[in-house]
Write an enzyme that holds these catalytic residues in place. Sequence first.
Site, mmCIF file in Angstrom:
data_model
loop_
_atom_site.group_PDB
_atom_site.id
_atom_site.type_symbol
_atom_site.label_atom_id
_atom_site.label_comp_id
_atom_site.label_asym_id
_atom_site.label_seq_id
_atom_site.Cartn_x
_atom_site.Cartn_y
_atom_site.Cartn_z
ATOM 1 N N HIS A 233 -13.618 19.952 -8.533
ATOM 2 C CA HIS A 233 -14.526 18.985 -9.146
ATOM 3 C C HIS A 233 -15.353 19.690 -10.213
ATOM 4 C CE1 HIS A 233 -17.954 16.267 -9.589
ATOM 5 N NE2 HIS A 233 -17.256 15.335 -8.978
ATOM 6 N N CYS A 271 -13.391 13.930 -12.745
ATOM 7 C CA CYS A 271 -14.562 13.081 -12.525
ATOM 8 C C CYS A 271 -15.047 12.600 -13.882
ATOM 9 C CB CYS A 271 -15.663 13.839 -11.793
ATOM 10 S SG CYS A 271 -17.145 12.829 -11.543
ATOM 11 N N HIS A 298 -12.383 10.506 -10.006
ATOM 12 C CA HIS A 298 -13.618 9.761 -9.764
ATOM 13 C C HIS A 298 -13.877 8.901 -10.994
ATOM 14 C CE1 HIS A 298 -15.394 13.003 -6.822
ATOM 15 N NE2 HIS A 298 -14.269 12.470 -6.398
ATOM 16 N N ASP A 351 -16.579 5.807 -8.205
ATOM 17 C CA ASP A 351 -17.590 6.822 -7.927
ATOM 18 C C ASP A 351 -18.976 6.243 -8.155
ATOM 19 O OD1 ASP A 351 -18.591 9.267 -7.219
ATOM 20 O OD2 ASP A 351 -18.293 10.186 -9.177
ATOM 21 N N HIS A 352 -19.776 6.289 -7.114
ATOM 22 C CA HIS A 352 -21.146 5.781 -7.141
ATOM 23 C C HIS A 352 -21.137 4.277 -7.453
ATOM 24 C CE1 HIS A 352 -22.666 10.136 -8.064
ATOM 25 N NE2 HIS A 352 -22.010 10.018 -6.929
ATOM 26 N N TYR A 369 -24.086 5.508 -3.046
ATOM 27 C CA TYR A 369 -22.976 5.118 -2.186
ATOM 28 C C TYR A 369 -23.252 3.813 -1.440
ATOM 29 C CZ TYR A 369 -20.936 9.549 -3.397
ATOM 30 O OH TYR A 369 -20.389 10.581 -4.103
#
Length: 394
Positions: A233, A271, A298, A351-352, A369
């Site tokens: 990552h 990501c 992500h 992601d998020h 999250y």
Amino acid sequence: MKETWRWFGPKDPVTLQHIAQAGATGIVTSLHHIRTGDVWPQADIQERKKIIEDHGLEWAVIESIPLHNDIKTRTGNYLQLIENYKQSIRNVAAAGVFDVCYNFMPVVDWTRTNLSYSLPNKSQALRFEMSDFAAYDVYMLQRPGSEQSYKPDVLAKAKARLDAMSEEEKALLEKNIIAGLPGGEGSYDRDGIRAAIDQFIQMGDEGMRANLFAFLREIIPVAEEVGVRMAIHPDDPPFSLFGLPRVVSTADDARALLNAAPSPANGLTLCAGSYGARCDNDLVAMAREFGDRIYFVHLRNIKREDDGSFYESDHLDGDNDMVGLIDALLDEEARRDKSGSKLPKIAMRPDHGHLMGDEIGKSGINPGYSFAGRMKGLAELRGVIHALSVIRAR
């Protein structure tokens, strides 16, 4: 693409049933109860895998098997810690989980200064505010030489911001920065983080990069032997914090990392939100260049500001070309299918997500999250994937 969802284990307020209802089929999780550096026991891996499969889901990606700081600095008992990491890789492979996301960030993992940044529609996003970070680094932590890390206008804004903060706001800022965010690898107090920062600053970028490559040369042969794909990552954010080295922030960094251990076991987590926080990272070009070594994605969007600040926007409304990125990833999947590759579909997760609806104000929700925000993101991303797939089929 394989739709996955990050889950923080049995104590996560977002349950596996919720995830199944959102339509994801793959779970991204870790054994957070195992102390960093210890071997992941077979029994614990199998227990977690069974819980997931009992809900009709698949443990698709491990995020992550954390790296002890002694491995990153090559100090202390790092040789034994590397052997422990190797055994954990063997154990997850034996359980049938073959994709491992990890990172090599020093001291602080992913970092934000505001975990409840209010958007015009009153939902809440995660934000990194450069002046707030500088206010903490320079005037609260008082890191030696920290003033050299910021431009004069940022320092002036940082001082004004600090002067306007209440003691409660200062305490919250410190907590957000150094106490650890979900899935991170550690928590510090002020004295502890000063000591950790000093150790890594002395290494510099080249020392940090050398230690990462040395780790890869130890780990990748074991991963290749047992069929595990390691997917690193990027730094988040992808620029120096506290004067610390950053070695996985750009396309050049990714290129050097892949060349350091040429193996199909040595790959990337793309990501979008992390790489995309730098305007000089072309996500679509990176997806096309590194496609055959991208094992996990992500999908997150951000709005960048000139001083390095950013906040996490809606998945399809930010500075990242999400449609172009997904198009490039679908091209890579098509290439794999045509070539007869045995690689699985690329695992992606929304992601998020924004805190919204009746989740606002609820306790226990992990920052970034939420259920509703990520479900909204997954639905939007699924629509893009479907539309592009239909166009391809014509």
